[in-house]
Design a protein around this motif. Structure first.
Motif, PDB file in Angstrom:
ATOM      1  N   LEU A 111       0.842  -1.187  -0.035  1.00  0.00           N
ATOM      2  CA  LEU A 111       0.017  -0.121  -0.074  1.00  0.00           C
ATOM      3  C   LEU A 111       0.765   1.148   0.032  1.00  0.00           C
ATOM      4  CD1 LEU A 111      -2.135  -2.084   0.828  1.00  0.00           C
ATOM      5  CD2 LEU A 111      -3.350  -0.322   2.171  1.00  0.00           C
ATOM      6  N   LYS A 112       1.985   1.230   0.886  1.00  0.00           N
ATOM      7  CA  LYS A 112       2.957   2.305   0.661  1.00  0.00           C
ATOM      8  C   LYS A 112       3.532   2.568  -0.718  1.00  0.00           C
ATOM      9  CE  LYS A 112       3.872   1.459   5.476  1.00  0.00           C
ATOM     10  NZ  LYS A 112       4.766   0.767   6.578  1.00  0.00           N
ATOM     11  N   SER A 113       3.781   1.574  -1.372  1.00  0.00           N
ATOM     12  CA  SER A 113       4.308   1.665  -2.723  1.00  0.00           C
ATOM     13  C   SER A 113       3.217   2.402  -3.493  1.00  0.00           C
ATOM     14  CB  SER A 113       4.886   0.139  -3.336  1.00  0.00           C
ATOM     15  OG  SER A 113       5.976  -0.192  -2.475  1.00  0.00           O
ATOM     16  N   VAL A 114       2.166   1.805  -3.442  1.00  0.00           N
ATOM     17  CA  VAL A 114       1.134   2.275  -4.516  1.00  0.00           C
ATOM     18  C   VAL A 114       0.803   3.605  -4.429  1.00  0.00           C
ATOM     19  CG1 VAL A 114      -1.220   1.917  -5.200  1.00  0.00           C
ATOM     20  CG2 VAL A 114       0.081   0.001  -4.746  1.00  0.00           C
ATOM     21  N   PHE A 168       3.428   5.996  -5.723  1.00  0.00           N
ATOM     22  CA  PHE A 168       3.197   6.032  -7.224  1.00  0.00           C
ATOM     23  C   PHE A 168       2.258   7.151  -7.331  1.00  0.00           C
ATOM     24  CE2 PHE A 168       4.513   1.222  -7.570  1.00  0.00           C
ATOM     25  CZ  PHE A 168       5.928   1.599  -7.532  1.00  0.00           C
ATOM     26  N   LEU A 169       1.387   7.166  -6.624  1.00  0.00           N
ATOM     27  CA  LEU A 169       0.095   8.014  -6.921  1.00  0.00           C
ATOM     28  C   LEU A 169       0.381   9.295  -6.233  1.00  0.00           C
ATOM     29  CD1 LEU A 169      -2.704   5.527  -6.456  1.00  0.00           C
ATOM     30  CD2 LEU A 169      -2.066   6.511  -8.650  1.00  0.00           C
ATOM     31  N   GLY A 170       1.338   9.648  -5.621  1.00  0.00           N
ATOM     32  CA  GLY A 170       2.014  10.961  -4.891  1.00  0.00           C
ATOM     33  C   GLY A 170       0.944  11.374  -3.852  1.00  0.00           C
ATOM     34  N   LYS A 171       0.388  10.058  -2.981  1.00  0.00           N
ATOM     35  CA  LYS A 171      -0.122  10.233  -1.647  1.00  0.00           C
ATOM     36  C   LYS A 171       0.417   9.741  -0.695  1.00  0.00           C
ATOM     37  CE  LYS A 171      -4.582   9.275  -4.418  1.00  0.00           C
ATOM     38  NZ  LYS A 171      -5.817   8.829  -4.488  1.00  0.00           N
ATOM     39  N   GLU A 172       0.172  10.274   0.734  1.00  0.00           N
ATOM     40  CA  GLU A 172       0.623   9.610   1.830  1.00  0.00           C
ATOM     41  C   GLU A 172       0.401   8.350   2.227  1.00  0.00           C
ATOM     42  OE1 GLU A 172       3.025  11.488   3.984  1.00  0.00           O
ATOM     43  OE2 GLU A 172       3.291  12.589   2.590  1.00  0.00           O
ATOM     44  N   SER A 173      -0.771   8.119   1.750  1.00  0.00           N
ATOM     45  CA  SER A 173      -1.414   6.750   2.335  1.00  0.00           C
ATOM     46  C   SER A 173      -2.541   6.242   1.748  1.00  0.00           C
ATOM     47  CB  SER A 173      -1.817   6.775   4.053  1.00  0.00           C
ATOM     48  OG  SER A 173      -2.868   7.700   4.344  1.00  0.00           O
ATOM     49  N   TYR A 221      -4.594   1.953 -11.871  1.00  0.00           N
ATOM     50  CA  TYR A 221      -4.645   0.760 -12.226  1.00  0.00           C
ATOM     51  C   TYR A 221      -2.992   0.442 -12.446  1.00  0.00           C
ATOM     52  CZ  TYR A 221      -4.462  -3.166 -15.686  1.00  0.00           C
ATOM     53  OH  TYR A 221      -4.376  -4.577 -16.192  1.00  0.00           O
ATOM     54  N   ASN A 222      -2.301   1.354 -13.068  1.00  0.00           N
ATOM     55  CA  ASN A 222      -0.708   1.067 -13.317  1.00  0.00           C
ATOM     56  C   ASN A 222       0.092   0.876 -12.067  1.00  0.00           C
ATOM     57  OD1 ASN A 222      -0.752   0.198 -16.011  1.00  0.00           O
ATOM     58  ND2 ASN A 222      -1.015   2.329 -16.567  1.00  0.00           N
ATOM     59  N   ALA A 223      -0.440   1.825 -11.028  1.00  0.00           N
ATOM     60  CA  ALA A 223       0.156   1.845  -9.823  1.00  0.00           C
ATOM     61  C   ALA A 223      -0.074   0.227  -9.035  1.00  0.00           C
ATOM     62  CB  ALA A 223      -0.413   3.062  -9.038  1.00  0.00           C
TER      63      ALA A 223
END
Length: 165
Positions: free
Chosen positions: A71-74, A77-82, A135-137
């Motif tokens: 979840l941390k990786s995804v 990738f999306l520029g989010k904290e969590s 999807y790609n993240a």
């Protein structure tokens, strides 16, 4: 350094790490958002109690699992904290054990015994749930699918461990 006499098969059957269940959910209806639970009965004949996708006794996708670490990786990738695990639509989130190391193996979670049956690939709902690029993240980070071998209760905090063959 590799010990003499240790084979790849030995390595596949040895996993010293023990994971922990951190989050559980079911989806009572198709297309509905997951409902968070403290515990769930894993029934070998019907899948997770209350989940719309039981898959029956022969279902290879009775349970979906994902690593909390992914979840941390995804999110990154999306520029989010969590990320809220409910958005990923998996049944069980675990921490501390590499789910991919359970390929073709049986493992225990709480009272239940499961067997990894495949990868849980992302679906187009990830774009909707996570935003553009969702999807790609998620590709390569979607977790695994499993079949329930032995019924039993699964609770938050339960251990996740390989059953060595």
């Amino acid at each position: 350094m590799r010990k003499a006499g240790i084979t790849i098969k030995d390595l596949f059957n040895t996993l010293p790490q023990v994971g922990e269940v951190r989050w559980i959910s079911i989806r009572p209806k198709r297309q509905s958002m997951p409902v968070e639970k403290e515990s769930v009965l894993a029934d070998a004949s019907h899948g997770l109690e209350g989940d719309h996708y039981g898959g029956g006794a022969n279902g290879k996708r009775q349970v979906t699992l994902i690593n909390e670490e992914h979840l941390k990786s995804v999110a990154s990738f999306l520029g989010k904290e969590s990320l809220n695990p409910a958005l990923l639509r998996r049944n069980i989130m675990v921490k501390g054990i590499n789910l991919m190391a359970l390929k073709d193996q049986q493992f225990q979670i709480g009272e239940a015994i499961l067997k990894m049956t495949g990868l849980c690939q992302p679906c187009s709902r990830m774009e909707e749930n996570l935003g553009e690029g969702g999807y790609n993240a998620m590709r390569g980070h979607g977790g695994i699918t499993a079949k329930i071998i032995k019924s039993g209760l699964i609770k938050i905090g339960d251990h996740v461990k390989l059953i060595s063959s």
